[in-house]
Design an enzyme around this catalytic site. Sequence first.
Site, PDB file in Angstrom:
ATOM      1  N   TYR A  93     -14.411  -3.407   7.794  1.00  0.00           N
ATOM      2  CA  TYR A  93     -13.104  -2.814   8.076  1.00  0.00           C
ATOM      3  C   TYR A  93     -12.689  -3.108   9.520  1.00  0.00           C
ATOM      4  O   TYR A  93     -11.577  -3.589   9.777  1.00  0.00           O
ATOM      5  CB  TYR A  93     -13.152  -1.317   7.829  1.00  0.00           C
ATOM      6  CG  TYR A  93     -11.820  -0.612   7.983  1.00  0.00           C
ATOM      7  CD1 TYR A  93     -10.847  -0.728   6.993  1.00  0.00           C
ATOM      8  CD2 TYR A  93     -11.536   0.162   9.100  1.00  0.00           C
ATOM      9  CE1 TYR A  93      -9.624  -0.082   7.122  1.00  0.00           C
ATOM     10  CE2 TYR A  93     -10.325   0.812   9.236  1.00  0.00           C
ATOM     11  CZ  TYR A  93      -9.368   0.696   8.241  1.00  0.00           C
ATOM     12  OH  TYR A  93      -8.157   1.335   8.377  1.00  0.00           O
ATOM     13  N   ALA A  94     -13.583  -2.832  10.466  1.00  0.00           N
ATOM     14  CA  ALA A  94     -13.260  -3.031  11.878  1.00  0.00           C
ATOM     15  C   ALA A  94     -12.965  -4.491  12.186  1.00  0.00           C
ATOM     16  O   ALA A  94     -12.003  -4.815  12.896  1.00  0.00           O
ATOM     17  CB  ALA A  94     -14.414  -2.530  12.753  1.00  0.00           C
ATOM     18  N   ALA A  95     -13.772  -5.403  11.640  1.00  0.00           N
ATOM     19  CA  ALA A  95     -13.590  -6.824  11.925  1.00  0.00           C
ATOM     20  C   ALA A  95     -12.288  -7.348  11.348  1.00  0.00           C
ATOM     21  O   ALA A  95     -11.547  -8.109  12.009  1.00  0.00           O
ATOM     22  CB  ALA A  95     -14.771  -7.624  11.378  1.00  0.00           C
ATOM     23  N   ASP A 146      -2.133  -6.629  -7.049  1.00  0.00           N
ATOM     24  CA  ASP A 146      -3.450  -6.383  -6.454  1.00  0.00           C
ATOM     25  C   ASP A 146      -3.651  -7.386  -5.329  1.00  0.00           C
ATOM     26  O   ASP A 146      -3.959  -8.554  -5.567  1.00  0.00           O
ATOM     27  CB  ASP A 146      -4.537  -6.534  -7.513  1.00  0.00           C
ATOM     28  CG  ASP A 146      -5.914  -6.142  -6.991  1.00  0.00           C
ATOM     29  OD1 ASP A 146      -6.051  -5.932  -5.768  1.00  0.00           O
ATOM     30  OD2 ASP A 146      -6.858  -6.061  -7.801  1.00  0.00           O
ATOM     31  N   GLY A 189       0.817  -1.209   0.000  1.00  0.00           N
ATOM     32  CA  GLY A 189       0.000   0.000   0.000  1.00  0.00           C
ATOM     33  C   GLY A 189       0.847   1.252   0.000  1.00  0.00           C
ATOM     34  O   GLY A 189       0.472   2.273   0.574  1.00  0.00           O
ATOM     35  N   SER A 195      -5.877  -0.747  12.952  1.00  0.00           N
ATOM     36  CA  SER A 195      -6.601   0.523  13.078  1.00  0.00           C
ATOM     37  C   SER A 195      -7.229   0.580  14.458  1.00  0.00           C
ATOM     38  O   SER A 195      -7.587  -0.454  15.038  1.00  0.00           O
ATOM     39  CB  SER A 195      -7.693   0.627  12.010  1.00  0.00           C
ATOM     40  OG  SER A 195      -8.549   1.719  12.271  1.00  0.00           O
TER      41      SER A 195
END
Length: 246
Positions: free
Chosen positions: A154-156, A63, A12, A141
């Site tokens: 996203y959180a999981a 990717d 990234g 995060s």
Amino acid sequence: MTLQGKRVLITGASGDLGRAMAYRFLELGADLALQYRSNAAALEPVLEAAKEAGREAVAVAADLARPDGSEVLAAAVREHWAELDGLVNNAGGARAQAFDEIPPDAWEQALRLNLTAPFRLTQLFLPALKACAGSVVNISSVAALTGGAFGPSYAASKAGLIGLTRSAARDLGPHGVRVNALAPGPVESAMTSSLAGPVLDSIIGTTALRRLVDAREIADAAAFLIAAGTAVTGQTLIVDGGRHFS
């Protein structure tokens, strides 16, 4: 703190946080492999900075949301280096969607990018990391600990990355490989700027410092975890301006 002569892969790398880490690592003397998905132009200034600093830097297209993305990246990096001092699993993201609006394919894609790719890359580079007692830094995060504006997928997946970090640290520690996680948030970046104004204002209002985190602050924390001479492993370092207190 120095990364002189360290060979570090950053995934990234074309994003705000990835570029901040790349510039900081170059300042500290590292050689870099920089993964990107499609935005090669974003890395051109980084490659030029490496050239001016007399450091080696190579950009690699892959990717990581594709099932074969990690293998493509690993094969390309192995053409340059047989050993790896640092792996920063930074690639990630997810669409901000309500719980009842997330389609199965979006959920699966978030897991592949945020959790499966770091797992596979750590596996694939393990011989190279063992060879020089390297270090893995997984960019999680604060949303892994609090939920958050970017939604459940996203959180999981970022919470799963913390669990992966702890497990890998135990398994790989006997080989001299350290594995840690960084939990940033909220960082001043294109990702946070995509949030609606009231949402972003609310997030900032709940941080102790009443501001966004600068990407360079995350870069410094990542450099500390990559650098040799520390016994820190299996930990999650929260750098979020005081949004979450563990």
